[in-house]
Design a protein around this motif. Structure first.
Motif, PDB file in Angstrom:
ATOM      1  N   UNK A 114       5.407  15.432  -9.762  1.00  0.00           N
ATOM      2  CA  UNK A 114       6.838  15.364  -9.497  1.00  0.00           C
ATOM      3  C   UNK A 114       7.198  14.665  -8.208  1.00  0.00           C
ATOM      4  N   UNK A 115       6.215  14.206  -7.461  1.00  0.00           N
ATOM      5  CA  UNK A 115       6.472  13.568  -6.176  1.00  0.00           C
ATOM      6  C   UNK A 115       6.626  12.065  -6.344  1.00  0.00           C
ATOM      7  N   UNK A 116       7.390  11.462  -5.449  1.00  0.00           N
ATOM      8  CA  UNK A 116       7.420  10.012  -5.353  1.00  0.00           C
ATOM      9  C   UNK A 116       6.533   9.524  -4.219  1.00  0.00           C
ATOM     10  N   UNK A 117       5.992  10.474  -3.429  1.00  0.00           N
ATOM     11  CA  UNK A 117       5.163  10.119  -2.294  1.00  0.00           C
ATOM     12  C   UNK A 117       3.745   9.772  -2.709  1.00  0.00           C
ATOM     13  N   UNK A 118       3.034   9.119  -1.788  1.00  0.00           N
ATOM     14  CA  UNK A 118       1.651   8.722  -2.016  1.00  0.00           C
ATOM     15  C   UNK A 118       0.747   9.422  -1.015  1.00  0.00           C
ATOM     16  N   UNK A 119      -0.543   9.309  -1.267  1.00  0.00           N
ATOM     17  CA  UNK A 119      -1.539  10.011  -0.476  1.00  0.00           C
ATOM     18  C   UNK A 119      -2.797   9.156  -0.476  1.00  0.00           C
ATOM     19  N   UNK A 120      -3.381   8.944   0.685  1.00  0.00           N
ATOM     20  CA  UNK A 120      -4.580   8.105   0.774  1.00  0.00           C
ATOM     21  C   UNK A 120      -5.736   8.663  -0.042  1.00  0.00           C
ATOM     22  N   UNK A 121      -5.756   9.971  -0.298  1.00  0.00           N
ATOM     23  CA  UNK A 121      -6.847  10.551  -1.087  1.00  0.00           C
ATOM     24  C   UNK A 121      -6.851  10.040  -2.524  1.00  0.00           C
ATOM     25  N   UNK A 122      -5.754   9.439  -2.978  1.00  0.00           N
ATOM     26  CA  UNK A 122      -5.725   8.857  -4.323  1.00  0.00           C
ATOM     27  C   UNK A 122      -6.736   7.722  -4.461  1.00  0.00           C
ATOM     28  N   UNK A 173       2.504   1.186   1.032  1.00  0.00           N
ATOM     29  CA  UNK A 173       3.441   2.206   1.499  1.00  0.00           C
ATOM     30  C   UNK A 173       2.905   3.073   2.635  1.00  0.00           C
ATOM     31  N   UNK A 174       1.581   3.135   2.815  1.00  0.00           N
ATOM     32  CA  UNK A 174       1.024   3.988   3.871  1.00  0.00           C
ATOM     33  C   UNK A 174       0.417   3.189   5.008  1.00  0.00           C
ATOM     34  N   UNK A 175       0.544   1.877   4.978  1.00  0.00           N
ATOM     35  CA  UNK A 175      -0.089   1.027   5.978  1.00  0.00           C
ATOM     36  C   UNK A 175       0.747   0.941   7.252  1.00  0.00           C
ATOM     37  N   UNK A 176       0.068   1.022   8.382  1.00  0.00           N
ATOM     38  CA  UNK A 176       0.653   0.734   9.693  1.00  0.00           C
ATOM     39  C   UNK A 176      -0.205  -0.362  10.309  1.00  0.00           C
ATOM     40  N   UNK A 177       0.316  -1.582  10.257  1.00  0.00           N
ATOM     41  CA  UNK A 177      -0.438  -2.735  10.746  1.00  0.00           C
ATOM     42  C   UNK A 177      -1.830  -2.806  10.115  1.00  0.00           C
ATOM     43  N   UNK A 226      -3.736  -0.403   8.852  1.00  0.00           N
ATOM     44  CA  UNK A 226      -4.482   0.851   8.826  1.00  0.00           C
ATOM     45  C   UNK A 226      -3.640   1.911   8.118  1.00  0.00           C
ATOM     46  N   UNK A 227      -4.290   2.938   7.577  1.00  0.00           N
ATOM     47  CA  UNK A 227      -3.593   3.879   6.701  1.00  0.00           C
ATOM     48  C   UNK A 227      -3.265   5.205   7.358  1.00  0.00           C
ATOM     49  N   UNK A 228      -2.047   5.668   7.079  1.00  0.00           N
ATOM     50  CA  UNK A 228      -1.689   7.065   7.282  1.00  0.00           C
ATOM     51  C   UNK A 228      -2.279   7.895   6.138  1.00  0.00           C
ATOM     52  N   UNK A 229      -2.425   9.194   6.362  1.00  0.00           N
ATOM     53  CA  UNK A 229      -2.855  10.067   5.258  1.00  0.00           C
ATOM     54  C   UNK A 229      -1.758  10.153   4.204  1.00  0.00           C
ATOM     55  N   UNK A 230      -0.539  10.371   4.668  1.00  0.00           N
ATOM     56  CA  UNK A 230       0.642  10.510   3.817  1.00  0.00           C
ATOM     57  C   UNK A 230       1.834  10.510   4.754  1.00  0.00           C
ATOM     58  N   UNK A 231       3.027  10.393   4.213  1.00  0.00           N
ATOM     59  CA  UNK A 231       4.233  10.521   5.028  1.00  0.00           C
ATOM     60  C   UNK A 231       4.583  11.996   5.129  1.00  0.00           C
ATOM     61  N   UNK A 232       4.760  12.479   6.347  1.00  0.00           N
ATOM     62  CA  UNK A 232       5.008  13.892   6.583  1.00  0.00           C
ATOM     63  C   UNK A 232       6.258  14.357   5.853  1.00  0.00           C
ATOM     64  N   UNK A 233       6.137  15.503   5.161  1.00  0.00           N
ATOM     65  CA  UNK A 233       7.278  16.072   4.452  1.00  0.00           C
ATOM     66  C   UNK A 233       8.188  16.822   5.427  1.00  0.00           C
TER      67      UNK A 233
END
Length: 608
Positions: free
Chosen positions: A458-466, A492-496, A498-505
């Motif tokens: 049900x989420x629209x968010x992503x997660x690097x563990x995918x 969607x999770x890249x910062x320059x 490199x990856x974030x784990x996910x966007x904080x809820x």
């Protein structure tokens, strides 16, 4: 004030570890074990919370430093107007007691030196009583006692910040040793290590261990250094593996996401063992399996996500209000409240690791198989439970996609163990369960419009563990859904880059604040691995080599990297980060078959 995280080097004896700064100051050491109270805690405060500096009187950072070959013996050199001096720091494999050895060596000229030793037991809160007899200085406070053995006279500087201080000189060819030895205060002081013979034994220990490494590729030096670091984080007495050597190094400078990582996360340990076994080091896997059987004794389905290094379950979280925290990033925490969370992926990761241990030649034992059957029985009844996910989100439980995929992977390994080895178990039931979980994830965890799997149902968010889905065999790398997920996560999770784990809820808060964090290094390694998996090899290599460049000069990585500030963040050295380095180097150098998860253990169907 403590240094930047990347300014620290590590020495250890497979039961605890010390962090040594570029200025010759040891700012972190817990005795006698990784998770014991620190006697040097300047890392989380200042020098008067406990530190031990040996350096030229002129001060300043060392000119060069390095590990001696593939060992954990650290050599720091200073070039001064008066000459050149080298300080060698190491902890010999433990005998009767833990020893920290420092040898000051004159290389050229004649260099004035300073030694300032501030012992502060119980995380910097207790100043010990000091007595001296000849070359031995004894300190004691409560249950702890430490002796310092050296030919240099240590004078006690009295006052509110009691310091043991020495001023001495070294000429070319001089070798001046210092040996710090810990013991329980109610017992006689043990014989301290002989500095020179201990140095020889320590070098030999590490060289012999590294000689068992099976890895050939373009990144040999980086892989070997990461393997030495992973070995340094193992706890020899029990076989447990600590996630990092420190507590409360922040995920955001000035923030409150400061956690204690000096425990054995089953997930982190399983990933660590995958890296070690994949490079020929199977003894650690056997020791960890025995540790696991002891830790989960009783009701194996009542699995915790983490345990103490001795297997204890209770690791309550507390704060140390007298410590201001690294660069004022408070609170300082000891213990970890996440131990009580439900993280269903752990069941799968343990099962995958035990399966790979069998494939690596570790003998199947009845107790280990009974444990796996019990874990699978639990998954059969609970794989649909909501959980906190692998990132230990301190918010509502969700139907995390990664958790359910790892449940699938655990069941898959149970089926394959019966098929390959003829072990006893309800294989038809498990085959049906495997198919049911697979279909459920595809139905509820995949967004067909965006062509990507999502963080939770049900989420629209992503997660690097995918990025790990194809690595456990859930779908092949060539599946368009995998390719779409890799693209979406990178976008969607890249910062320059490199990856974030996910966007904080909004509901993922600590101390009432959502907070922020740096890019997560292991996730960026996962991305490099995934880019290779979907055929973008050159891009994968470019990212991998950029990640190698983020290591400090000693090859060490912490948990995260702050791109705007250009510095490491989080606890250090972080096992997860070094595992990512090792497994990605193996994959990029040898194709997907080098993946510690995949190929040999992937589902034969590859998913619909």
């Amino acid at each position: 004030m403590a240094h930047r995280i990347e300014d620290y080097g590590l020495v250890g004896d497979l039961q605890t570890a010390a962090l040594v700064g570029r200025d010759g100051s040891i700012d972190w050491l817990c005795l006698p074990y990784f998770d014991s109270p620190a006697c040097f805690a300047a890392l989380l405060g200042d020098a008067d919370h406990g530190s031990w500096q040996i350096a030229p009187a002129t001060g300043g950072p060392c000119t060069t430093r390095r590990y001696r070959g593939d060992t954990l013996v650290l050599e720091s050199e200073w070039e001064t107007p008066d000459g050149v001096v080298r300080v060698t720091d190491f902890m010999p494999p433990r005998g009767e007691a833990p020893d920290l050895v420092r040898i000051v060596e004159g290389v050229r000229g004649r260099v004035p030196m300073v030694c300032d030793l501030r012992l502060r037991f119980d995380y910097g809160s207790v100043v010990p009583w000091v007595t001296s007899t000849g070359a031995v200085t004894s300190t004691v406070a409560g249950p702890d006692a430490v002796t310092i053995t050296t030919p240099v006279e240590l004078a006690t500087q009295e006052g509110p910040h009691s310091t043991l201080r020495a001023r001495f000189e070294v000429a070319a060819g001089d070798r001046v040793p210092f040996v710090l030895t810990h013991h329980p205060s109610h017992r006689p002081a043990p014989q301290p290590a002989d500095p020179e013979s201990a140095l020889t034994a320590t070098v030999r220990f590490w060289e012999d261990w590294v000689a068992g490494t099976r890895y050939e590729g373009r990144w040999t030096d980086a892989v070997r250094r990461s393997l030495v670091t992973l070995k340094a984080l193992t706890f020899a007495p029990t076989g447990g593996i600590t996630a990092a050597a420190t507590t409360s190094l922040p995920e955001e400078i000035g923030g409150s996401r400061n956690w204690d990582y000096r425990f054995c996360w089953l997930r982190d340990a399983a990933f660590t063992l995958l890296a070690l076994m994949g490079t020929g080091h199977t003894a650690e896997a056997k020791a960890w399996r025995e540790w696991l059987l002891r830790a989960v004794a009783g009701d194996p389905s009542d699995l915790q996500i983490m345990y103490g290094l001795d297997g204890r379950r209770r690791i309550p979280e507390n704060t140390l209000d007298w410590l201001p925290g690294y660069e004022r990033s408070g609170p300082v925490r000891v213990g970890n409240g996440a131990a009580g969370q439900l993280q269903l992926d752990v069941w799968g990761e343990v099962l995958v690791c035990l399966d790979l241990a069998r494939e690596s030649g570790i003998q199947v034992e009845d107790d280990a198989w009974r444990l796996q059957v019990a874990l699978l029985d639990f998954l059969e009844g609970h794989w649909q439970d909501l959980d906190n996910g692998l990132w230990e989100v301190r918010g509502p439980r969700r139907a995390f996609v990664h958790s359910r995929v790892m449940a699938w992977a655990g069941v898959d390994r149970g089926v394959r163990a019966i098929e390959r080895l003829g072990l006893d178990g309800p294989v038809d039931t498990w085959r049906a369960l495997r198919d049911e979980i697979h279909a459920d994830v595809l139905r509820h965890g995949y967004d067909a419009e965006r062509n990507t799997f999502t963080q939770f149902y049900g989420s629209e968010g992503l997660d690097a563990s995918l990025l790990l889905l194809p690595r456990v065999g859930f779908l092949p790398w060539s599946d368009p859904r995998v390719v779409g997920t890799v693209d979406a996560v990178q976008r969607e999770l890249s910062v320059d880059g490199l990856l974030l784990r996910y966007h904080t809820h909004a509901d993922d808060r600590v101390d009432g604040l959502p907070g922020r964090e740096g890019t997560f290094l292991v996730c960026s390694f996962w991305l490099a691995h995934a880019l290779h998996g979907i055929g973008r090899h050159d891009e994968a290599v470019d990212l991998f080599e950029r990640l190698l460049a983020l290591r400090n000069d000693l090859g060490l990585l912490s948990e995260e990297y702050d791109v705007p500030l250009g510095r490491q963040l989080g606890n250090t050295p972080q096992a997860f980060s070094h595992v990512g380095l090792v497994n990605t180097a193996r994959a990029l150098g040898g194709g997907s078959a080098a993946d510690a998860f995949a190929a040999r253990t992937a589902s034969p169907e590859g998913g619909p």
